[in-house]
Design an enzyme around this catalytic site. Structure first.
Site, PDB file in Angstrom:
ATOM      1  N   ALA A  21     -11.850   1.883  -5.601  1.00 52.79           N
ATOM      2  CA  ALA A  21     -13.092   1.776  -6.365  1.00 52.79           C
ATOM      3  C   ALA A  21     -12.920   2.669  -7.588  1.00 52.79           C
ATOM      4  O   ALA A  21     -12.206   3.674  -7.515  1.00 52.79           O
ATOM      5  CB  ALA A  21     -14.281   2.236  -5.532  1.00 52.79           C
TER       6      ALA A  21
ATOM      7  N   GLY B  92       0.768  -1.252   0.000  1.00 53.83           N
ATOM      8  CA  GLY B  92       0.000   0.000   0.000  1.00 53.83           C
ATOM      9  C   GLY B  92       0.790   1.288   0.000  1.00 53.83           C
ATOM     10  O   GLY B  92       0.217   2.358   0.166  1.00 53.83           O
TER      11      GLY B  92
ATOM     12  N   LYS C  24     -15.864  -1.490   2.939  1.00 59.33           N
ATOM     13  CA  LYS C  24     -15.208  -1.405   4.251  1.00 59.33           C
ATOM     14  C   LYS C  24     -15.990  -2.194   5.304  1.00 59.33           C
ATOM     15  O   LYS C  24     -15.388  -2.771   6.215  1.00 59.33           O
ATOM     16  CB  LYS C  24     -15.020   0.045   4.688  1.00 59.33           C
ATOM     17  CG  LYS C  24     -13.986   0.835   3.865  1.00 59.33           C
ATOM     18  CD  LYS C  24     -12.593   0.233   3.908  1.00 59.33           C
ATOM     19  CE  LYS C  24     -11.549   1.218   3.408  1.00 59.33           C
ATOM     20  NZ  LYS C  24     -10.217   0.574   3.259  1.00 59.33           N
TER      21      LYS C  24
ATOM     22  N   ASP D 255       0.143  -7.435  -7.073  1.00 56.51           N
ATOM     23  CA  ASP D 255      -1.122  -6.846  -7.517  1.00 56.51           C
ATOM     24  C   ASP D 255      -2.228  -7.713  -6.931  1.00 56.51           C
ATOM     25  O   ASP D 255      -2.400  -8.857  -7.351  1.00 56.51           O
ATOM     26  CB  ASP D 255      -1.181  -6.828  -9.050  1.00 56.51           C
ATOM     27  CG  ASP D 255      -2.523  -6.325  -9.563  1.00 56.51           C
ATOM     28  OD1 ASP D 255      -3.407  -6.001  -8.726  1.00 56.51           O
ATOM     29  OD2 ASP D 255      -2.693  -6.267 -10.789  1.00 56.51           O
TER      30      ASP D 255
ATOM     31  N   TYR E 109     -18.787   8.606  -0.277  1.00 53.90           N
ATOM     32  CA  TYR E 109     -17.986   7.409   0.044  1.00 53.90           C
ATOM     33  C   TYR E 109     -18.642   6.159  -0.560  1.00 53.90           C
ATOM     34  O   TYR E 109     -17.962   5.206  -0.946  1.00 53.90           O
ATOM     35  CB  TYR E 109     -17.762   7.275   1.550  1.00 53.90           C
ATOM     36  CG  TYR E 109     -16.574   6.397   1.882  1.00 53.90           C
ATOM     37  CD1 TYR E 109     -15.288   6.745   1.460  1.00 53.90           C
ATOM     38  CD2 TYR E 109     -16.734   5.207   2.592  1.00 53.90           C
ATOM     39  CE1 TYR E 109     -14.199   5.941   1.754  1.00 53.90           C
ATOM     40  CE2 TYR E 109     -15.638   4.402   2.891  1.00 53.90           C
ATOM     41  CZ  TYR E 109     -14.379   4.777   2.460  1.00 53.90           C
ATOM     42  OH  TYR E 109     -13.297   3.968   2.744  1.00 53.90           O
TER      43      TYR E 109
HETATM   44  P1  NAD Z   1      -2.871   5.606  -0.885  1.00 56.82           P
HETATM   45  O1  NAD Z   1      -3.421   6.002  -2.187  1.00 56.82           O
HETATM   46  O2  NAD Z   1      -1.541   6.118  -0.509  1.00 56.82           O
HETATM   47  O3  NAD Z   1      -2.874   4.028  -0.723  1.00 56.82           O
HETATM   48  C1  NAD Z   1      -3.765   3.170  -1.415  1.00 56.82           C
HETATM   49  C2  NAD Z   1      -2.915   2.031  -1.925  1.00 56.82           C
HETATM   50  O4  NAD Z   1      -3.687   1.004  -2.548  1.00 56.82           O
HETATM   51  C3  NAD Z   1      -1.895   2.499  -2.972  1.00 56.82           C
HETATM   52  O5  NAD Z   1      -0.587   2.241  -2.502  1.00 56.82           O
HETATM   53  C4  NAD Z   1      -2.212   1.655  -4.178  1.00 56.82           C
HETATM   54  O6  NAD Z   1      -1.059   1.292  -4.916  1.00 56.82           O
HETATM   55  C5  NAD Z   1      -2.841   0.439  -3.509  1.00 56.82           C
HETATM   56  N1  NAD Z   1      -3.561  -0.403  -4.470  1.00 56.82           N
HETATM   57  C6  NAD Z   1      -4.637  -0.078  -5.231  1.00 56.82           C
HETATM   58  N2  NAD Z   1      -4.957  -1.114  -6.032  1.00 56.82           N
HETATM   59  C7  NAD Z   1      -4.068  -2.112  -5.758  1.00 56.82           C
HETATM   60  C8  NAD Z   1      -3.884  -3.424  -6.269  1.00 56.82           C
HETATM   61  N3  NAD Z   1      -4.677  -3.940  -7.213  1.00 56.82           N
HETATM   62  N4  NAD Z   1      -2.891  -4.185  -5.745  1.00 56.82           N
HETATM   63  C9  NAD Z   1      -2.084  -3.689  -4.773  1.00 56.82           C
HETATM   64  N5  NAD Z   1      -2.205  -2.441  -4.261  1.00 56.82           N
HETATM   65  C10 NAD Z   1      -3.197  -1.668  -4.755  1.00 56.82           C
HETATM   66  O7  NAD Z   1      -3.961   6.076   0.200  1.00 56.82           O
HETATM   67  P2  NAD Z   1      -4.119   5.783   1.766  1.00 56.82           P
HETATM   68  O8  NAD Z   1      -5.066   6.798   2.234  1.00 56.82           O
HETATM   69  O9  NAD Z   1      -2.807   5.649   2.405  1.00 56.82           O
HETATM   70  O10 NAD Z   1      -4.889   4.373   1.779  1.00 56.82           O
HETATM   71  C11 NAD Z   1      -4.456   3.236   2.480  1.00 56.82           C
HETATM   72  C12 NAD Z   1      -5.644   2.553   3.165  1.00 56.82           C
HETATM   73  O11 NAD Z   1      -6.117   3.412   4.200  1.00 56.82           O
HETATM   74  C13 NAD Z   1      -6.834   2.281   2.257  1.00 56.82           C
HETATM   75  O12 NAD Z   1      -7.389   1.028   2.584  1.00 56.82           O
HETATM   76  C14 NAD Z   1      -7.800   3.378   2.642  1.00 56.82           C
HETATM   77  O13 NAD Z   1      -9.122   2.994   2.383  1.00 56.82           O
HETATM   78  C15 NAD Z   1      -7.516   3.478   4.115  1.00 56.82           C
HETATM   79  N6  NAD Z   1      -7.985   4.712   4.761  1.00 56.82           N
HETATM   80  C16 NAD Z   1      -7.640   5.937   4.273  1.00 56.82           C
HETATM   81  C17 NAD Z   1      -8.084   7.096   4.899  1.00 56.82           C
HETATM   82  C18 NAD Z   1      -7.775   8.465   4.340  1.00 56.82           C
HETATM   83  O14 NAD Z   1      -8.505   9.401   4.635  1.00 56.82           O
HETATM   84  N7  NAD Z   1      -6.718   8.629   3.575  1.00 56.82           N
HETATM   85  C19 NAD Z   1      -8.888   6.994   6.051  1.00 56.82           C
HETATM   86  C20 NAD Z   1      -9.210   5.727   6.547  1.00 56.82           C
HETATM   87  C21 NAD Z   1      -8.750   4.599   5.887  1.00 56.82           C
HETATM   88  O1  0WE Z   2     -10.886   4.754   1.689  1.00 54.89           O
HETATM   89  C1  0WE Z   2     -10.590   5.875   1.310  1.00 54.89           C
HETATM   90  C2  0WE Z   2     -10.186   6.101  -0.121  1.00 54.89           C
HETATM   91  C3  0WE Z   2     -11.092   5.375  -1.045  1.00 54.89           C
HETATM   92  C4  0WE Z   2     -10.796   5.494  -2.510  1.00 54.89           C
HETATM   93  C5  0WE Z   2     -10.331   6.638  -3.123  1.00 54.89           C
HETATM   94  C6  0WE Z   2     -10.131   6.656  -4.504  1.00 54.89           C
HETATM   95  C7  0WE Z   2      -9.677   7.877  -5.237  1.00 54.89           C
HETATM   96  C8  0WE Z   2      -8.976   7.529  -6.532  1.00 54.89           C
HETATM   97  C9  0WE Z   2     -11.080   4.388  -3.276  1.00 54.89           C
HETATM   98  N1  0WE Z   2     -10.912   4.384  -4.615  1.00 54.89           N
HETATM   99  C10 0WE Z   2     -10.443   5.497  -5.240  1.00 54.89           C
HETATM  100  N2  0WE Z   2     -10.321   5.468  -6.599  1.00 54.89           N
HETATM  101  C11 0WE Z   2      -9.686   6.433  -7.287  1.00 54.89           C
HETATM  102  O2  0WE Z   2      -9.648   6.411  -8.524  1.00 54.89           O
HETATM  103  N3  0WE Z   2     -10.662   6.912   2.209  1.00 54.89           N
HETATM  104  C12 0WE Z   2     -11.114   6.642   3.556  1.00 54.89           C
HETATM  105  C13 0WE Z   2     -10.375   8.327   1.850  1.00 54.89           C
HETATM  106  C14 0WE Z   2     -11.672   8.952   1.516  1.00 54.89           C
HETATM  107  O3  0WE Z   2     -12.242   8.757   0.311  1.00 54.89           O
HETATM  108  C15 0WE Z   2     -13.468   9.423   0.338  1.00 54.89           C
HETATM  109  C16 0WE Z   2     -13.655  10.019   1.570  1.00 54.89           C
HETATM  110  C17 0WE Z   2     -12.509   9.714   2.350  1.00 54.89           C
HETATM  111  C18 0WE Z   2     -12.262  10.123   3.748  1.00 54.89           C
HETATM  112  C19 0WE Z   2     -14.428   9.495  -0.651  1.00 54.89           C
HETATM  113  C20 0WE Z   2     -15.596  10.225  -0.401  1.00 54.89           C
HETATM  114  C21 0WE Z   2     -15.788  10.810   0.836  1.00 54.89           C
HETATM  115  C22 0WE Z   2     -14.819  10.722   1.836  1.00 54.89           C
END
Ligand code: NAD
Ligand code: 0WE
Length: 272
Positions: free
Chosen positions: A95, A12, A164, A63, A157
């Site tokens: 997504a 990730g 989730k 992947d 979301y």
């Molecule tokens: P990020 O974009 O840095 O990380 C998402 C990762 O998913 C990326 O490294 C991407 O390469 C990886 N990924 C996507 N498709 C993949 C695949 N087919 N195979 C392997 N890896 C794949 O963003 P982040 O915010 O650090 O997200 C990490 C986790 O934290 C996610 O599960 C996200 O839902 C969760 N999360 C994020 C937030 C937020 O607000 N940023 C809050 C709560 C939870």
């Molecule tokens: O889990 C997430 C990220 C989810 C996510 C974000 C993307 C953007 C780029 C999943 N798939 C994609 N696909 C893409 O092409 N979060 C918790 C961060 C997040 O995403 C939101 C949030 C928050 C917080 C989307 C809508 C509303 C709030």
């Protein structure tokens, strides 16, 4: 050095802003050895940078959309650490962008839903299957990242909230399934953080602003705060904790209506 001699596989990492980057940083700080994974050549550069900074043993392609890729990845992990691993970090969510924009009922499609659930939820089970034998050898643990949208509704979301909720149920089923082998399985429910996964989300700025007006700590959380909680759950200090969802959200999930939001609606009336 809380984790001297321990070994973790971290997925990730996509940029320095990634939650996984901060988790790797915390693990490295405490003396752990790391293997980092990347999904494709485009992301590999960033993961190589992390590997250099955190003195990772290896960088491997994984992947999670492909069973072959996951199998090949864990064959390499087993080749390097044949006598076991202490943890696997799943920090992956995805997504198609059109699923995260607008009215839930209209935006959600069969294909979008399948992809969201496959990449964001099933992939955690897939990593558990692949890592099981190595984890069992050292009482290892699994950790994933989730979000409040699994429990309550947030604009846009959408189908990620369903994915989730499914991911969180998988934490409990995996914990029960593998507990007999000494393997623990937990999740961190993080507050909103600006990462690549947050970029392109409509009104994410507004989400951050409102979150800090609801959260008891009156601020948002940082990647490092999630990294430190991850470090705890992956460490021997959490040896009694499994099937758990730990909120690292400045308390946001505990509040329905905050004093700060009340003040925003009726500043004159409520001001003392
Ligand atoms: P990020 O974009 O840095 O990380 C998402 C990762 O998913 C990326 O490294 C991407 O390469 C990886 N990924 C996507 N498709 C993949 C695949 N087919 N195979 C392997 N890896 C794949 O963003 P982040 O915010 O650090 O997200 C990490 C986790 O934290 C996610 O599960 C996200 O839902 C969760 N999360 C994020 C937030 C937020 O607000 N940023 C809050 C709560 C939870
Ligand atoms: O889990 C997430 C990220 C989810 C996510 C974000 C993307 C953007 C780029 C999943 N798939 C994609 N696909 C893409 O092409 N979060 C918790 C961060 C997040 O995403 C939101 C949030 C928050 C917080 C989307 C809508 C509303 C709030």
């Amino acid at each position: 050095m809380l984790l001297q001699g321990q070994r973790f596989v971290v997925t990730g990492i996509a940029s320095k802003l990634s939650i996984a980057w901060a988790i790797a940083e915390a693990l490295h700080r405490e003396g752990a050895s790391l293997i980092l994974t990347y999904p494709n050549e485009k992301i590999k550069k960033r993961v190589d940078m992390a590997a250099e900074q955190f003195e990772a043993d290896m960088v491997i392609e994984c992947d999670v959309a492909s069973d072959d890729s996951i199998a090949a990845c864990f064959e390499q992990v087993a080749g390097h650490w044949g006598d076991g691993i202490d943890g696997v970090v799943h920090a992956i969510g995805f997504a198609p962008m059109d699923q995260l924009d607008g009215d839930f009922t209209n935006a959600t499609t069969r294909e979008g839903s399948q992809i969201a659930h496959d990449i964001s939820s099933y992939s955690f089970v897939a990593l558990a299957k692949a890592g099981r034998e190595l984890l069992a050898k050292r009482n290892g643990s699994m950790l994933t990242l989730t979000y409040e949208g699994s429990i309550s509704v947030l604009p846009n979301y959408n189908v990620m909230g369903m994915a989730k909720a499914s991911l969180e149920a998988s934490v409990r089923y995996l914990a029960a399934s593998m507990g007999g082998e000494g393997i623990r399985v937990n999740a961190i429910s993080a507050g909103p953080i600006r990462t690549l996964a947050a970029s392109g989300i409509k009104s994410f700025r507004k989400m951050l602003d409102i979150s800090e007006k609801i959260a008891p700590l009156q601020r948002n959380v940082s990647q490092m705060e999630v990294g430190n909680a991850a470090l705890f759950l992956l460490s021997p200090w959490a040896s009694g904790i499994t099937g758990e969802i730990l909120f690292v959200d400045a308390g946001f999930n505990t509040v329905a209506i905050s004093e700060q939001l009340m003040m925003m609606e009726e500043p004159q009336q409520d001001a003392e």
